[in-house]
Design a protein around this motif. Structure first.
Motif, mmCIF file in Angstrom:
data_model
loop_
_atom_site.group_PDB
_atom_site.id
_atom_site.type_symbol
_atom_site.label_atom_id
_atom_site.label_comp_id
_atom_site.label_asym_id
_atom_site.label_seq_id
_atom_site.Cartn_x
_atom_site.Cartn_y
_atom_site.Cartn_z
ATOM 1 N N UNK A 165 -7.861 -2.513 -4.045
ATOM 2 C CA UNK A 165 -6.845 -3.456 -4.522
ATOM 3 C C UNK A 165 -7.251 -4.889 -4.211
ATOM 4 N N UNK A 166 -6.833 -5.790 -5.083
ATOM 5 C CA UNK A 166 -7.092 -7.225 -4.878
ATOM 6 C C UNK A 166 -5.801 -7.992 -5.112
ATOM 7 N N UNK A 167 -5.439 -8.826 -4.130
ATOM 8 C CA UNK A 167 -4.236 -9.649 -4.245
ATOM 9 C C UNK A 167 -4.627 -11.112 -4.083
ATOM 10 N N UNK A 168 -4.867 -11.834 -5.178
ATOM 11 C CA UNK A 168 -5.150 -13.276 -5.099
ATOM 12 C C UNK A 168 -3.836 -14.061 -5.027
ATOM 13 N N UNK A 169 -3.659 -14.778 -3.937
ATOM 14 C CA UNK A 169 -2.453 -15.579 -3.712
ATOM 15 C C UNK A 169 -2.741 -17.043 -4.074
ATOM 16 N N UNK A 292 -4.905 -5.201 -9.427
ATOM 17 C CA UNK A 292 -4.775 -6.621 -9.068
ATOM 18 C C UNK A 292 -3.333 -7.087 -9.175
ATOM 19 N N UNK A 293 -2.889 -7.798 -8.145
ATOM 20 C CA UNK A 293 -1.582 -8.451 -8.147
ATOM 21 C C UNK A 293 -1.809 -9.950 -8.047
ATOM 22 N N UNK A 294 -1.556 -10.667 -9.125
ATOM 23 C CA UNK A 294 -1.732 -12.120 -9.162
ATOM 24 C C UNK A 294 -0.417 -12.769 -8.733
#
Length: 355
Positions: A165-169, A292-294
């Motif tokens: 998983x990738x979470x770019x904040x 991905x959660x942008x």
């Protein structure tokens, strides 16, 4: 009687003003004593100035560990701002195994460190150690600001990355017509000359530059708001001091990394265009296949929402979601409302993808 009452009013007002001034001064003068980054953790790995930490926990329920990354221009304590208002604390309470990569405080010996060193050497090494220590096959990457960009670059250039998983904040991506591009993208800003004459950009210079983006609110508004809150009794001293201490703690920015960042992000806007090259390879965000959660902030002036949203259409993942909330670049994740309105939603997205 009227004169006597008037004198009493003046005396009372003077006493109140004196008390307000004393409390206001005390808050400013004792800010350095504020407790931030206090959640217990252990050093897992170090290389040069970079350190990987693992937070202590007896409640690790989710098999996929989390690795937190932040920018090079501030300390990563923002993830663990203060007891009772800490994203790290919240993740631990929800049963996650939490790691943090700290880029450290570089000195003149780190002037040669470019963005490629951080994204393609230090970050993969940290991921390797997270997997080794946790026993997990894959990890979740949560990157904030420049930390999001660095993790995105790594994923784009590492098709077989052991990342689920990738979470770019609040990730800077498309900088066209943005404030930073207007400033640093100009031909008048000779970043190569700067980088060839200094080993690193002083932390105070970075801090001042960021504040100049909103000079009145930053140089006048902050203290004026503090003064008024002290006067009406609404000040949260612990919260104010923790944030103020973090904001003012700016490590030096290695000259090579700073030059890379300015060229690629502001002079060329290369990342969003797919024209960034690192070690002879194109950084194609379309290669990112992770869930991905942008996360964007509606009032973000550092990484405006409209500059981040192109990511939704560029990456190659079949599982992409967007979370937008009211807030600024930092306040969105570290403000007083984050614990109720932001963090639970991030965890709700992560939990089914961390089994």
């Amino acid at each position: 009687m009227a004169d006597g009452g008037g004198i009493k009013g003046v005396v009372k007002g003077a006493a109140k003003l004196s008390k307000q001034l004393l409390e206001f001064s005390n808050i400013l003068l004792t800010t350095d004593d504020a407790t931030i980054g206090a959640t217990p953790k252990e050093v897992v790995w170090t290389f040069r100035k970079t350190t990987l930490y693992r937070y202590r926990s007896t409640n690790r329920r989710h098999p996929v560990p989390i690795l937190l990354t932040f920018a090079l221009i501030n300390r990563p304590d923002i993830f663990d701002l203060r007891p009772g208002n800490s994203f790290v604390e919240f993740l631990l309470e929800q049963g996650f195994d939490v790691f943090l990569v700290d880029w450290g405080v570089p000195n003149d010996e780190e002037s040669d460190l470019g963005l490629d060193i951080y994204a393609l050497d230090h970050l993969p090494a940290a991921i390797r150690e997270v997997r080794r220590r946790s026993g997990a096959e894959e990890v979740t990457l949560i990157g904030w600001c420049m930390g999001a960009a660095l993790t995105g670059i790594y994923l784009a250039l590492t098709p077989d990355a052991p990342v689920r998983n990738w979470v770019p904040l609040t990730m800077p991506l498309d900088t066209e017509n943005g404030t930073y591009q207007t400033w640093m993208g100009s031909t008048n800003f000779d970043v190569d000359h700067l980088a060839s004459n200094v080993d690193s950009l002083p932390g105070w210079a970075v801090n001042t530059g960021n504040k100049l983006l909103k000079p009145i609110p930053n140089f006048v508004g902050t203290n004026l708001r503090l003064w008024n809150q002290v006067g009406d009794g609404s000040i949260n001293k612990v919260s104010h001091q923790a944030m103020s201490k973090w904001v003012s703690d700016n490590p030096p920015f290695p000259a090579k990394a700073f030059s890379d960042w300015v060229h690629w992000m502001f002079k060329e806007n290369a990342l969003v265009k797919g024209q960034m090259e690192m070690r002879g390879r194109k950084v194609d965000l379309g290669n990112i296949k992770q869930s991905t959660l942008v996360v964007t902030a509606s009032m973000d002036h550092i990484a405006p929402r409209e500059g981040t949203l192109p990511l939704m259409d560029i990456i190659g993942s079949d599982d992409v979601h967007h979370m937008d909330r009211v807030g600024g670049h930092i306040g969105l994740m570290a403000g007083s409302k984050a614990k109720r309105e932001i963090w639970p939603d991030i965890v709700a997205w992560l939990e089914p993808r961390s089994q």
